[in-house]
Enzyme design. Structure first.
Site, PDB file in Angstrom:
ATOM      1  N   ARG A 106       0.873  -1.187   0.000  1.00  0.00           N
ATOM      2  CA  ARG A 106       0.000   0.000   0.000  1.00  0.00           C
ATOM      3  C   ARG A 106       0.900   1.222   0.000  1.00  0.00           C
ATOM      4  NH1 ARG A 106      -5.444   1.414   3.345  1.00  0.00           N
ATOM      5  NH2 ARG A 106      -6.153  -0.109   1.794  1.00  0.00           N
ATOM      6  N   HIS A 133      -7.214   0.653  -6.619  1.00  0.00           N
ATOM      7  CA  HIS A 133      -7.426  -0.206  -5.437  1.00  0.00           C
ATOM      8  C   HIS A 133      -8.096  -1.515  -5.915  1.00  0.00           C
ATOM      9  CE1 HIS A 133      -7.806  -1.368  -1.382  1.00  0.00           C
ATOM     10  NE2 HIS A 133      -8.661  -0.485  -0.918  1.00  0.00           N
ATOM     11  N   GLN A 136      -9.953  -4.142  -3.473  1.00  0.00           N
ATOM     12  CA  GLN A 136     -11.236  -3.625  -3.001  1.00  0.00           C
ATOM     13  C   GLN A 136     -12.336  -3.861  -4.041  1.00  0.00           C
ATOM     14  OE1 GLN A 136     -12.106  -1.818  -0.038  1.00  0.00           O
ATOM     15  NE2 GLN A 136     -14.125  -2.298  -0.841  1.00  0.00           N
ATOM     16  N   ASP A 223     -17.389   7.110  -1.636  1.00  0.00           N
ATOM     17  CA  ASP A 223     -16.137   6.956  -0.871  1.00  0.00           C
ATOM     18  C   ASP A 223     -15.794   8.328  -0.294  1.00  0.00           C
ATOM     19  OD1 ASP A 223     -13.697   6.058   0.152  1.00  0.00           O
ATOM     20  OD2 ASP A 223     -12.642   6.178  -1.771  1.00  0.00           O
ATOM     21  N   CYS A 263     -16.446   1.534   0.360  1.00  0.00           N
ATOM     22  CA  CYS A 263     -15.281   0.685   0.654  1.00  0.00           C
ATOM     23  C   CYS A 263     -14.896   0.751   2.131  1.00  0.00           C
ATOM     24  CB  CYS A 263     -14.105   1.090  -0.221  1.00  0.00           C
ATOM     25  SG  CYS A 263     -13.633   2.819  -0.011  1.00  0.00           S
ATOM     26  N   ARG A 291     -13.859  -8.900   1.743  1.00  0.00           N
ATOM     27  CA  ARG A 291     -12.430  -8.620   1.523  1.00  0.00           C
ATOM     28  C   ARG A 291     -11.605  -9.860   1.884  1.00  0.00           C
ATOM     29  NH1 ARG A 291     -10.417  -3.492   1.401  1.00  0.00           N
ATOM     30  NH2 ARG A 291      -8.724  -4.598   0.350  1.00  0.00           N
TER      31      ARG A 291
HETATM   32  N1   CP Z   1     -11.369  -0.295   2.244  1.00  0.00           N
HETATM   33  C1   CP Z   1     -10.096  -0.332   2.677  1.00  0.00           C
HETATM   34  O1   CP Z   1      -9.144  -0.514   1.920  1.00  0.00           O
HETATM   35  O2   CP Z   1      -9.990  -0.151   4.018  1.00  0.00           O
HETATM   36  P1   CP Z   1      -8.627   0.016   4.842  1.00  0.00           P
HETATM   37  O3   CP Z   1      -8.051   1.365   4.474  1.00  0.00           O
HETATM   38  O4   CP Z   1      -9.054  -0.046   6.272  1.00  0.00           O
HETATM   39  O5   CP Z   1      -7.696  -1.084   4.454  1.00  0.00           O
HETATM   40  N1  NVA Z   2     -10.025   6.556  -1.502  1.00  0.00           N
HETATM   41  C1  NVA Z   2      -9.624   6.166  -0.179  1.00  0.00           C
HETATM   42  C2  NVA Z   2      -9.850   4.703  -0.003  1.00  0.00           C
HETATM   43  C3  NVA Z   2      -9.549   4.181   1.377  1.00  0.00           C
HETATM   44  C4  NVA Z   2      -9.747   2.703   1.471  1.00  0.00           C
HETATM   45  C5  NVA Z   2      -8.177   6.534   0.064  1.00  0.00           C
HETATM   46  O1  NVA Z   2      -7.353   6.337  -0.843  1.00  0.00           O
HETATM   47  O2  NVA Z   2      -7.854   7.019   1.142  1.00  0.00           O
END
Ligand code: CP
Ligand code: NVA
Length: 308
Positions: A106, A133, A136, A223, A263, A291
């Site tokens: 990440r 992502h 997700q 989101d 998400c 997930r």
């Molecule tokens: N939806 C998602 O990726 O959540 P987290 O940021 O908690 O991993």
């Molecule tokens: N769009 C959000 C998703 C978090 C799971 C971010 O990137 O912070």
């Protein structure tokens, strides 16, 4: 491992492979409900999780999935690694290659996951970048598939910031042949880069009025307005996105059985109100549960499918 597969972009998968992942996720979900947790697909394999941003669901679902597939997850918080003191990501990747059999990443720049993937011999999985992502969205379409078997008859409407989640929703819809509407302010609209990547651009409609697509929407997805990395723009964003809040007034003309999706994490009172996220239409907890099953399916797929 030669011919290894990565999952960096949803377009690394064909439509058939996405459905194969859904079938595997269905199998793992069924097995887990029966109490069958452990498989040996990852036996003897240590899989790193390199996270440069916070995470609750993605981190935990991957850690549990790796353990339940017989492997050993090693969480690597970027601030505790020498990359935080200037060691290059290339040198770090070369070291990871000596010890690990897989890496879940990440990070901010999408190019970083691509750089790592080029330098290591094991599968690399994108656990969110500023751009995409994919894990997700696989769980999201799996969730929709559990409710509506024929995805080609589904219309998804995404309301809010055209961010990493929205980008991946669009690209996955393109692969799966799903109609997708995006309602967003012109300042934060879908990038030309994403539209250019679509093979069936006619599937996508964009509008800056959040009401226009509501009555035809099988799924209404939102989101956060302030993604990780966007914090400096927080006040400006909240002001601009205000009219894109998903609340009961906005969704009153939606089909009675529409699915509300997010998400998570949700910013209650910003992009969504309690009366929508806690309503009977909301499937956000099912998405979150899925997930885990989908991470297992992704790992199973990547470790049993090598390129020729
Ligand atoms: N939806 C998602 O990726 O959540 P987290 O940021 O908690 O991993
Ligand atoms: N769009 C959000 C998703 C978090 C799971 C971010 O990137 O912070």
């Amino acid at each position: 491992m030669t011919g290894k597969r990565d999952l960096l972009d949803i377009r690394d998968l064909t439509k058939e492979e996405i459905y194969l992942i859904f079938e595997k996720a269905k199998y793992y979900k069924f097995q887990r409900k029966k109490g069958n947790l452990i498989s040996d697909i990852l036996k003897g394999k240590s899989i790193g999780l390199l996270f440069r941003k916070p995470s609750s669901r993605t981190r935990l679902s991957f850690e549990v999935a790796i353990i339940e597939l017989g492997g050993n997850p090693i969480f690597l918080e970027s601030g505790q690694l020498q990359i935080s003191r200037g060691e290059t990501i290339q040198d770090t990747a070369r070291v990871f290659n000596l010890y690990l059999k897989g890496l879940v990443v990440r990070t901010f720049e999408h190019s970083e996951v691509e750089t790592i993937a080029r330098l290591v011999e094991f599968p690399v999985i994108n656990a969110l970048t500023d751009f995409l992502h994919p894990c997700q969205i696989l769980a999201d379409f799996f969730t929709i598939w559990e409710h509506r078997k024929n995805l080609q008859q589904v219309i998804v409407t995404y309301i809010g910031d055209a961010n990493n989640v929205c980008n991946t929703l669009i690209l996955a819809s393109d692969i799966l042949g799903v109609r997708i509407n995006v309602c967003c302010p012109p300042e934060y609209s879908v990038s030309k880069e994403i539209i250019k990547k679509m093979k069936q651009p006619a599937l996508l409609k964009i509008n800056d009025d959040p009401k226009v697509f509501i009555s035809e929407s099988d799924v209404i997805y939102t989101d956060t307005w302030v993604s990780m990395g966007d914090e400096a723009e927080k006040d400006r964003r909240i002001a601009i996105f205000k009219k894109f809040q998903v609340n009961s007034e906005l969704v009153k003309n939606a089909p009675s059985n529409f699915l509300f999706m997010h998400c998570l994490p949700a910013h209650r009172g910003e992009e969504v109100t309690d009366d929508v996220i806690d309503s009977k239409n909301s499937v956000v907890w099912q998405q979150a549960e899925n997930r885990l099953h989908v991470q297992k399916a992704i790992l199973d797929f990547l470790y049993s499918n090598k390129k020729e």
